[in-house]
Design a protein around this motif. Sequence first.
Motif, PDB file in Angstrom:
ATOM      1  N   ARG A  59      17.566  51.260  -2.338  1.00 46.56           N
ATOM      2  CA  ARG A  59      17.883  51.470  -0.918  1.00 46.56           C
ATOM      3  C   ARG A  59      18.296  50.166  -0.235  1.00 46.56           C
ATOM      4  O   ARG A  59      18.761  50.174   0.898  1.00 46.56           O
ATOM      5  CB  ARG A  59      16.676  52.074  -0.184  1.00 46.56           C
ATOM      6  N   PHE A  60      18.095  49.027  -0.938  1.00 45.55           N
ATOM      7  CA  PHE A  60      18.594  47.758  -0.400  1.00 45.55           C
ATOM      8  C   PHE A  60      19.798  47.338  -1.229  1.00 45.55           C
ATOM      9  O   PHE A  60      19.703  47.209  -2.457  1.00 45.55           O
ATOM     10  CB  PHE A  60      17.497  46.688  -0.434  1.00 45.55           C
ATOM     11  N   VAL A  61      20.923  47.155  -0.546  1.00 46.19           N
ATOM     12  CA  VAL A  61      22.183  46.911  -1.253  1.00 46.19           C
ATOM     13  C   VAL A  61      22.720  45.527  -0.919  1.00 46.19           C
ATOM     14  O   VAL A  61      22.350  44.924   0.086  1.00 46.19           O
ATOM     15  CB  VAL A  61      23.224  48.004  -0.892  1.00 46.19           C
ATOM     16  N   LYS A  62      23.603  45.036  -1.797  1.00 44.17           N
ATOM     17  CA  LYS A  62      24.189  43.705  -1.616  1.00 44.17           C
ATOM     18  C   LYS A  62      25.507  43.766  -0.852  1.00 44.17           C
ATOM     19  O   LYS A  62      25.837  42.869  -0.098  1.00 44.17           O
ATOM     20  CB  LYS A  62      24.466  43.091  -2.999  1.00 44.17           C
ATOM     21  N   ASP A  63      26.273  44.809  -1.125  1.00 47.18           N
ATOM     22  CA  ASP A  63      27.552  44.974  -0.438  1.00 47.18           C
ATOM     23  C   ASP A  63      27.272  45.797   0.817  1.00 47.18           C
ATOM     24  O   ASP A  63      26.914  46.975   0.723  1.00 47.18           O
ATOM     25  CB  ASP A  63      28.530  45.709  -1.361  1.00 47.18           C
ATOM     26  N   PHE A  64      27.418  45.154   1.997  1.00 43.73           N
ATOM     27  CA  PHE A  64      26.967  45.856   3.209  1.00 43.73           C
ATOM     28  C   PHE A  64      27.735  47.146   3.466  1.00 43.73           C
ATOM     29  O   PHE A  64      27.260  48.035   4.153  1.00 43.73           O
ATOM     30  CB  PHE A  64      27.004  44.928   4.433  1.00 43.73           C
ATOM     31  N   ARG A  65      28.928  47.272   2.848  1.00 47.25           N
ATOM     32  CA  ARG A  65      29.668  48.534   3.021  1.00 47.25           C
ATOM     33  C   ARG A  65      28.860  49.709   2.491  1.00 47.25           C
ATOM     34  O   ARG A  65      28.954  50.820   2.986  1.00 47.25           O
ATOM     35  CB  ARG A  65      31.014  48.471   2.303  1.00 47.25           C
ATOM     36  N   ASN A  66      28.041  49.430   1.464  1.00 49.95           N
ATOM     37  CA  ASN A  66      27.225  50.506   0.892  1.00 49.95           C
ATOM     38  C   ASN A  66      26.067  50.911   1.804  1.00 49.95           C
ATOM     39  O   ASN A  66      25.333  51.852   1.496  1.00 49.95           O
ATOM     40  CB  ASN A  66      26.684  50.100  -0.483  1.00 49.95           C
ATOM     41  N   SER A  67      25.877  50.167   2.914  1.00 57.88           N
ATOM     42  CA  SER A  67      24.833  50.575   3.851  1.00 57.88           C
ATOM     43  C   SER A  67      25.429  51.418   4.989  1.00 57.88           C
ATOM     44  O   SER A  67      24.713  51.900   5.857  1.00 57.88           O
ATOM     45  CB  SER A  67      24.124  49.343   4.429  1.00 57.88           C
ATOM     46  N   LEU A  68      26.741  51.590   4.970  1.00 57.03           N
ATOM     47  CA  LEU A  68      27.396  52.365   6.035  1.00 57.03           C
ATOM     48  C   LEU A  68      27.501  53.831   5.622  1.00 57.03           C
ATOM     49  O   LEU A  68      27.514  54.138   4.431  1.00 57.03           O
ATOM     50  CB  LEU A  68      28.820  51.838   6.278  1.00 57.03           C
ATOM     51  N   PRO A  69      27.608  54.733   6.600  1.00 55.81           N
ATOM     52  CA  PRO A  69      27.884  56.132   6.246  1.00 55.81           C
ATOM     53  C   PRO A  69      29.195  56.188   5.466  1.00 55.81           C
ATOM     54  O   PRO A  69      30.136  55.447   5.793  1.00 55.81           O
ATOM     55  CB  PRO A  69      28.033  56.822   7.604  1.00 55.81           C
ATOM     56  N   PRO A  70      29.269  57.063   4.435  1.00 54.24           N
ATOM     57  CA  PRO A  70      30.430  57.061   3.535  1.00 54.24           C
ATOM     58  C   PRO A  70      31.774  57.109   4.255  1.00 54.24           C
ATOM     59  O   PRO A  70      32.705  56.408   3.870  1.00 54.24           O
ATOM     60  CB  PRO A  70      30.219  58.320   2.688  1.00 54.24           C
ATOM     61  N   GLU A  71      31.867  57.860   5.350  1.00 52.69           N
ATOM     62  CA  GLU A  71      33.168  58.004   6.011  1.00 52.69           C
ATOM     63  C   GLU A  71      33.641  56.697   6.650  1.00 52.69           C
ATOM     64  O   GLU A  71      34.826  56.526   6.907  1.00 52.69           O
ATOM     65  CB  GLU A  71      33.153  59.176   7.024  1.00 52.69           C
ATOM     66  N   GLN A  72      32.709  55.771   6.896  1.00 56.68           N
ATOM     67  CA  GLN A  72      33.123  54.500   7.514  1.00 56.68           C
ATOM     68  C   GLN A  72      33.476  53.427   6.491  1.00 56.68           C
ATOM     69  O   GLN A  72      34.097  52.431   6.810  1.00 56.68           O
ATOM     70  CB  GLN A  72      31.987  53.954   8.387  1.00 56.68           C
ATOM     71  N   ARG A  73      33.034  53.645   5.252  1.00 52.78           N
ATOM     72  CA  ARG A  73      33.124  52.552   4.269  1.00 52.78           C
ATOM     73  C   ARG A  73      34.540  52.062   4.033  1.00 52.78           C
ATOM     74  O   ARG A  73      34.786  50.862   3.968  1.00 52.78           O
ATOM     75  CB  ARG A  73      32.550  53.012   2.926  1.00 52.78           C
ATOM     76  N   ALA A  74      35.451  53.001   3.906  1.00 52.80           N
ATOM     77  CA  ALA A  74      36.806  52.652   3.495  1.00 52.80           C
ATOM     78  C   ALA A  74      37.490  51.737   4.509  1.00 52.80           C
ATOM     79  O   ALA A  74      38.396  50.975   4.169  1.00 52.80           O
ATOM     80  CB  ALA A  74      37.616  53.926   3.296  1.00 52.80           C
ATOM     81  N   ASN A  75      37.026  51.793   5.779  1.00 46.16           N
ATOM     82  CA  ASN A  75      37.738  51.039   6.824  1.00 46.16           C
ATOM     83  C   ASN A  75      37.267  49.601   6.970  1.00 46.16           C
ATOM     84  O   ASN A  75      37.807  48.846   7.760  1.00 46.16           O
ATOM     85  CB  ASN A  75      37.537  51.742   8.184  1.00 46.16           C
ATOM     86  N   VAL A  76      36.225  49.237   6.219  1.00 45.77           N
ATOM     87  CA  VAL A  76      35.628  47.916   6.428  1.00 45.77           C
ATOM     88  C   VAL A  76      35.916  47.022   5.229  1.00 45.77           C
ATOM     89  O   VAL A  76      35.637  47.396   4.097  1.00 45.77           O
ATOM     90  CB  VAL A  76      34.091  48.059   6.597  1.00 45.77           C
TER      91      VAL A  76
END
Length: 401
Positions: A59-76
Amino acid sequence: MTDLATGPVFTDDYWREPFAVLGEVREQAPVREVELPDGGTTWLVTRYADARSVMADPRFVKDFRNSLPPEQRANVPGIPSPGGDMMLLNDPPVHTRLRKLVVKAFTVRRVAALRPRVETIAGALLEALTPTATVDLVDAYAVPLPTAVICELLGVPVEDQDAFGAWSRTMIDDSGEAATMQANASMTAYLQELVERKRAQPDEALLSALIEVSEEGEQLSTSEVVAMGMLLLIAGHETTATLITTAVEAMLRDPDLRDRLAASDQDGLRAAVEEFLRWGSPIAQTPLRFAAEDVTFDGGVTVPRGAMVMVSLAAANHDPARFERPDDLDPDRDTTGHVSFGHGLHFCLGASLARLEAEVALRTLLDRYPSFTVGADLPVERRRSVLVNAWPRLPVLLAPE
Ligand code: HEM
């Protein structure tokens, strides 16, 4: 001391007595938000048990994009890293793929085979110093040794090693952002060209092995090999330099310890290195992690999704719930379970190399100059870095008359 349940942590007190400050934080608020010297904020985890569990918890991730809701990830965009994807800043499956490949090239045998070279480099560095004048052992020994070893490991040709050393020094000295970025860019460009040269003319060193290695048809791209080379350099030199510095500083303050280690056999010195790792915690706080969902800790504190989390390895290694008399340096203690090399998926890839380098550095110094001593006042403040727990300089007289 200020209120360490809610007040600032990284104050003048911290640079003088980091373990005392972290101990208070652990007592008063073992999971809390803190302000960083650059103005940002992070959650800080200070208990041993929590530190281990955070580092092993998906539940703790290194790539902060993986902490975002999936629909937001692609834009960051991700954190830009030199050369391309860097293993330490990634989660499975990207991390898994990179780690599998590098582990095949960065073998125990390859590390063990470096020992005679490390001995030669350590001997040559000491040889160049005037033993009857005060020298800064950080600058003259602890820092250049790991840099030269990484050059050997990667296969940087001898004629390029001075330039390589100068860039890496600029990157770790507080030379200002522009100079650091410039050195970073020069190093990346250099490694890119070197990888191309190794493709044309492979040798026995690690860069060639990284180019060659394959697993189920997978190989590393040029930019991945470059990123891996940069990661090994960044992860491997300052940390190891800090470990060597910690050990020398402790012996300068306690000549009995120095005498004892000078007389110790290989097992004794290895055990002492493990204790220097625990007690000194070269990486005081690990680089970034992010909560991919709300996580509630023992005691009821909840770290919200998306928040940044730093694990304090220094606080964990000095937690009295895990180590008795944690602030005492005791080479005889059982250091099993210290977290100086991290824990879980990102456990330090270079741990055996770091141990080897520290052992050889200390052995060479103690054999050659068994009565080395303080050459001028020792610093009272550590470097103002949240990440590494390092003394800025160590004035040493190698051979007092
Ligand atoms: C990762 C400590 C030396 C290569 C780590 C981590 C720690 C650590 C705590 C985990 C970071 C995290 O979980 O966020 C140290 C210390 C060293 C040392 C204390 C010296 C005393 C080295 C050396 C190398 C190296 C010599 C290689 C030449 C790496 C790499 C990773 C890593 C590649 C990332 C592993 C991954 O993401 O899977 N190290 N390190 N380290 N270290 Fe070290």
